[in-house]
Design a protein around this motif. Sequence first.
Motif, PDB file in Angstrom:
ATOM      1  N   LYS A  87       0.830  -1.208   0.000  1.00  0.00           N
ATOM      2  CA  LYS A  87       0.000   0.000   0.000  1.00  0.00           C
ATOM      3  C   LYS A  87       0.862   1.255   0.000  1.00  0.00           C
ATOM      4  O   LYS A  87       0.580   2.233  -0.710  1.00  0.00           O
TER       5      LYS A  87
ATOM      6  N   GLU B 221      -8.290   3.109   5.851  1.00  0.00           N
ATOM      7  CA  GLU B 221      -8.700   1.717   6.055  1.00  0.00           C
ATOM      8  C   GLU B 221     -10.215   1.570   6.084  1.00  0.00           C
ATOM      9  O   GLU B 221     -10.762   0.568   5.625  1.00  0.00           O
TER      10      GLU B 221
ATOM     11  N   LYS C  66     -11.344   2.167   2.500  1.00  0.00           N
ATOM     12  CA  LYS C  66     -10.560   1.353   1.568  1.00  0.00           C
ATOM     13  C   LYS C  66     -10.153   2.145   0.314  1.00  0.00           C
ATOM     14  O   LYS C  66     -10.393   1.727  -0.823  1.00  0.00           O
TER      15      LYS C  66
ATOM     16  N   THR D  50     -10.020   4.750  -5.139  1.00  0.00           N
ATOM     17  CA  THR D  50     -10.243   3.348  -4.781  1.00  0.00           C
ATOM     18  C   THR D  50      -9.120   2.470  -5.299  1.00  0.00           C
ATOM     19  O   THR D  50      -8.306   2.889  -6.132  1.00  0.00           O
ATOM     20  N   GLN D  51      -9.113   1.222  -4.828  1.00  0.00           N
ATOM     21  CA  GLN D  51      -8.088   0.274  -5.258  1.00  0.00           C
ATOM     22  C   GLN D  51      -8.155   0.054  -6.774  1.00  0.00           C
ATOM     23  O   GLN D  51      -7.129  -0.016  -7.452  1.00  0.00           O
TER      24      GLN D  51
END
Length: 364
Positions: A292, A323, A326, A350-351
């Motif tokens: 991350k 966290e 996310k 976002t991821q």
Amino acid sequence: MRKINVLLFAFILFSFLLICSKTYASQISKPDRSEIIEEVSTVTGLTTDIVSLVLSENPKLLDDIGDSVFTVKIINLFAEAKDVEAFEDLYEYSLDKVLTKSLPPQMTFFLTAVRAYKTSLEMVRDYMVIPAFDEKMYSRYFETRLEQIKQGDMSLEAKQYAFSAATIDKSSGSLFPDRGYYVVKNKMFEDIIKAKGYNPKLIGTDEKLGLHLWKQIDEFWMNRMEARLNHELIKKGRKEIINSVWKNSSKQINAIKVAASKIQEIKEVKEKHKEDIEKKQNSMESYNSEQKDEKLRKLQNIFEAQFSKDGKLTYSKPWQYDEKNKCYTFSYCYKGSLGDTWCWDDVCVTQGQAQDILKRGSWK
């Protein structure tokens, strides 16, 4: 030494069943599960948690070892009593059901003697106030009986001989009956006659009845001194006696230790497995955290490289990974070369968006 220990065991059984107070009777109850666990833990050195697990898996073992704990509890109560006079009434609980399991088989005959004495003692105590001990007489009884015990003589004849020696005053150098005892004995004799409503004149002519009453009084004092003797010996030898109880329960103690060892092994394997899993999880978390952080640095570099060409970037909230949501988040303001300015709070990448940006190598 072993013979003396066995004899001391007999004294516990004999004395405790002879005389026991209302105060102590209220305390004498079979130990509950927590008491048994605590006592076994002390004896074995195992933790209470382990002992609890072992006994939960072995109900019969709990019952068997519980009898030994009860025996120890009784010994402690008796040894801690202030004196024989602290016991006011005969204790009616059938202790032989428990104690005979922990005592050597040859000691069981004492129970029969105890039951017989209980009857004779009640017959005397119902008719009088019990006089105080004559310390000189008791001292003579103690010395004689102690020597007999060391020689292993536990016979009735030995006790009777010690009683005869106790009621003889040797202080003057001659063998004369102890005057103090016979004054007390005569008073007790008169009290019994009066309490039972006997005619003193008839008692004088009834030799058989008179001798029977005299004998009852002698037996009372003989057994009373024997009880006190036992009590004093128990106080001194309590540790050895309790050790003997546990020695007689060595089979159960060993079974508990073996079962505890197996439980401990299983517990250690589980703990090792748990520890390995935690290490892997920590390692994975550490790896994910590093990943991350690396992504965050790359995203920030791409963002700044693209938007710092024609203006200036300032951050009101630095880049970080959220966290809860996310996503990669930050707050910033941009001031262009022509003076144009705009600000954006709580940007949330976002991821999935981050993957696309990194793949393209550009923000848009």
